[in-house]
Design an enzyme around this catalytic site. Structure first.
Site, mmCIF file in Angstrom:
data_model
loop_
_atom_site.group_PDB
_atom_site.id
_atom_site.type_symbol
_atom_site.label_atom_id
_atom_site.label_comp_id
_atom_site.label_asym_id
_atom_site.label_seq_id
_atom_site.Cartn_x
_atom_site.Cartn_y
_atom_site.Cartn_z
ATOM 1 N N LYS A 107 0.070 -1.195 -0.391
ATOM 2 C CA LYS A 107 -0.245 0.048 0.348
ATOM 3 C C LYS A 107 0.823 0.998 -0.131
ATOM 4 O O LYS A 107 -0.163 2.271 -0.486
ATOM 5 C CB LYS A 107 -0.626 -0.181 1.112
ATOM 6 C CG LYS A 107 -2.130 -1.107 0.849
ATOM 7 C CD LYS A 107 -3.059 -1.154 1.732
ATOM 8 C CE LYS A 107 -4.391 -2.147 2.067
ATOM 9 N NZ LYS A 107 -3.905 -3.252 2.517
HETATM 10 C C1 LIG Z 1 -4.994 -4.409 1.760
HETATM 11 C C2 LIG Z 1 -3.835 -5.649 1.678
HETATM 12 C C3 LIG Z 1 -4.384 -6.741 0.832
HETATM 13 C C4 LIG Z 1 -4.693 -6.358 0.035
HETATM 14 O O1 LIG Z 1 -5.678 -5.460 -0.741
HETATM 15 P P1 LIG Z 1 -7.214 -5.084 -1.777
HETATM 16 O O2 LIG Z 1 -6.423 -4.536 -2.604
HETATM 17 O O3 LIG Z 1 -7.739 -4.374 -0.234
HETATM 18 O O4 LIG Z 1 -7.857 -6.094 -2.161
HETATM 19 C C5 LIG Z 1 -3.599 -7.978 1.047
HETATM 20 N N1 LIG Z 1 -2.630 -8.081 1.898
HETATM 21 C C6 LIG Z 1 -2.260 -7.049 2.489
HETATM 22 C C7 LIG Z 1 -0.933 -7.328 2.891
HETATM 23 C C8 LIG Z 1 -2.930 -5.529 2.408
HETATM 24 O O5 LIG Z 1 -2.171 -4.756 3.525
#
Ligand SMILES: *Cc1c(COP(=O)(O)O)cnc(C)c1O
Length: 432
Positions: A107
Site C-alpha cells: 500500500k
Molecule cells: C490491503 C492488503 C491486501 C488486500 O488488498 P486489496 O486491494 O484490499 O484487495 C492484501 N494484503 C495485504 C498485506 C494488504 O495490506
C-alpha cells in the site's frame, strides 16, 4: 481524462477533482472514461525502462494536464523509490515482493503517489484538507507515512480495535503530529461504513474539506498498476504468467485488470481470498452478496463488502462470462494458510506471510489443473508485520526484524477509542 461516477448521478470530473474529493457527490466511485492502451513500443522496450519511466508512462494519461509533466515525473520517481524484486520460490511460482517500502506493505505505492498528488494540488489552495481513512491494518500506516508533515493536510485513521497486528498498530498510533488514530470498537467494515457516512454528511462537508485515502480514491487505486509492469519486466519466460492477487477490497486486483486492459501480457488472474470470499458466489451464481467480515490470520483481507467490486464489474461491462474466463476464484482457510507458510518455508526456504500464503495456496490449486503454466504471487507485506502469526507457525527467530520497525517497539501507542457509530466519528471531527 475525465472520471465519471459509477452511480451515474454526478457530473464527470478531472483527475484533480476526483483525487481531492475521493468519492463522487452521489456516493459512487470514480471511474476513468477510457482505459488507455499502451503503445507497442512501450512493451518492446519494457525490459530496459526505469521504474520511474514505467510509472510515468502508465499514469500520465490518467492524470492528464492536471499536473505538469516534470512534476508528475518527480512524483513517480519518489513513489517507486525502492525495490520490487521478483523472486523464484520454485519451478512454477515466483513472488513479487511488494514490501520493501517504508511501511513494509504494497500500500506504500498508492499512498505515496496519492499523498504527493494532494500535496501538489494543495499548493494552489489555502483550505486545509482532512484525509479520512479506514484501515484493516496496512492502509493506515502507508497513508500516515505518506502524509506525515505534509502542510495543509490532517489525517484521521479509523482502525478496528484488536484486529490489527502489533506492528501495524504501532505504525498507526505512534506518528503523532498531523496524524490521529481512532480505535474503533468494531470491524473494518464498520470503519469503512463510518467513513462513507462522513462523506455524505452535509454538516461535516460544509465545515471540513474531507477526502478519502482508501482505494476508493483514484489517486491511490490507479498507481497500483505500476508493479504489475515491474513483475512483467522481470518475468523470465516468453509465455504469459498467471498472477495470483491476495484480495480484500479488490483494489489491487482491479489495478492489475486495468494494466491488463492497457495491454499488459497476463494469461490469467486469481482472486485469492481468505474465508471472507464474496467473489466465489459471484462466479457461481452471478450475484454480489456482501457479507459481515469474519476475523482471519490474513486480517488485511477481512473485508465482507469490497468497495472495488463495482469497478471490476465495470471493467468487464458487467459480463459475467468474461469475468469468469479471466479471473478464477479461490477461498483459502486459515488452516490451509498456516500449512502453506510452514510448507513453503521448509521445502523452499522462503518465508511467506499470511496474505502471500493465501495467494500461493490459490495459485497452486490453479496450477494443478493447468500444469503447463507458471505464475506469480503478489507478496503484499513483510512477514514481520504479521510476526505474531508467523512465529506461531514456524517458531521464534525465523522473522528478522528490520531496523525500520525495531525503533517502533520502544514507542507508546496513542489512540482515541470510539464506538462503531457515525455519531462518534462526527463528534470527533467537529471538535478536533
Ligand atoms: C490491503 C492488503 C491486501 C488486500 O488488498 P486489496 O486491494 O484490499 O484487495 C492484501 N494484503 C495485504 C498485506 C494488504 O495490506
Amino acid at each position: 481524462m475525465q472520471y465519471y461516477s459509477l452511480n451515474k448521478q454526478s457530473p464527470a470530473v478531472s483527475f484533480r477533482e476526483a483525487a481531492i474529493s475521493g468519492q463522487a457527490p452521489d456516493k459512487g466511485l470514480y471511474f476513468p472514461e477510457t482505459v488507455p492502451v499502451l503503445s507497442a513500443s512501450f512493451f518492446e522496450k519494457l525490459k530496459t525502462l526505469s521504474k520511474a519511466d514505467i510509472a510515468f508512462e502508465v499514469i500520465k494519461p490518467y492524470v492528464g494536464n492536471t499536473i505538469p509533466d516534470a512534476d508528475l515525473y518527480t512524483i513517480c520517481k519518489e513513489t517507486v523509490d525502492f525495490e520490487f524484486p521478483l523472486k523464484k520460490i520454485n519451478e512454477s511460482v515466483y513472488s513479487l515482493e511488494l514490501f520493501h517500502g517504508p511501511t513494509l506493505a504494497f500500500k506504500d505505492v498508492g499512498a505515496r503517489f496519492m499523498s504527493r498528488c494532494l500535496g501538489h494540488f494543495s499548493k494552489s489552495s489555502d483550505k486545509e484538507v482532512t484525509v479520512l481513512v479506514a484501515t484493516s491494518g496496512d492502509t493506515g500506516s502507508a497513508v500516515a507515512n505518506g502524509f506525515l508533515d505534509v502542510k495543509g493536510v490532517n489525517v484521521v485513521i479509523l482502525y478496528p480495535s484488536g484486529k490489527v497486528s502489533r506492528i501495524q498498530e504501532l505504525q498507526l498510533t505512534t506518528l503523532g503530529r498531523n496524524i490521529t488514530a481512532l480505535e474503533v470498537q468494531g470491524t473494518f467494515d464498520d470503519c469503512q461504513t463510518m467513513v462513507k457516512q462522513a462523506f455524505s454528511d452535509g454538516e461535516l462537508n460544509k465545515k471540513l474539506s474531507l477526502t478519502s485515502a482508501n482505494s476508493i480514491n483514484v489517486a491511490r487505486w490507479l498507481p497500483q498498476q505500476f508493479y504489475y509492469f515491474y513483475a512483467l519486466q522481470q518475468w523470465p519466460y516468453e509465455f504469459e504468467p498467471v498472477i495470483s492477487v491476495p484480495s480484500g477490497n479488490f483494489g489491487n486486483l482491479c489495478a492489475g485488470l486495468v494494466a491488463y486492459f492497457s495491454g499488459a501480457p497476463v494469461a490469467h488472474f486469481i482472486a485469492a481470498c481468505n474465508s471472507n470470499d464474496v467473489f466465489s458466489e459471484y462466479i457461481l451464481n452471478r450475484v454480489f452478496n456482501p457479507k459481515t467480515a469474519v476475523a482471519t490470520i490474513s486480517n488485511a483481507m477481512d473485508v465482507g463488502n469490497p468497495s472495488n467490486f463495482v469497478r471490476m464489474l465495470e471493467l468487464f461491462s458487467h459480463q459475467h462470462s468474461r469475468i469468469k474466463e479471466m479471473i478464477s476464484n479461490c477461498s483459502v482457510t486459515d488452516a490451509k494458510t498456516s500449512a502453506t507458510i510452514a510448507g513453503v518455508y521448509h521445502e523452499n526456504n522462503y518465508l511467506l506471510e499470511p496474505h502471500g500464503a493465501v495467494a500461493y495456496a490459490a495459485l497452486l490449486e490453479y496450477l494443478e489443473k493447468h500444469p503447463s503454466q507458471k505464475g506469480i504471487i503478489l507478496e503484499t507485506a513483510h512477514p514481520v508485520k504479521f510476526d505474531d502469526v508467523v512465529k506461531k507457525i514456524i517458531g521464534e527467530g525465523a522473522v528478522k526484524i528490520p531496523a525500520s520497525v525495531e525503533h517502533l517497539l520502544q514507542l507508546q501507542k496513542r489512540s482515541i477509542v470510539i464506538n462503531p457509530v457515525f455519531s462518534d466519528l462526527k463528534e470527533f471531527l467537529l471538535h478536533q
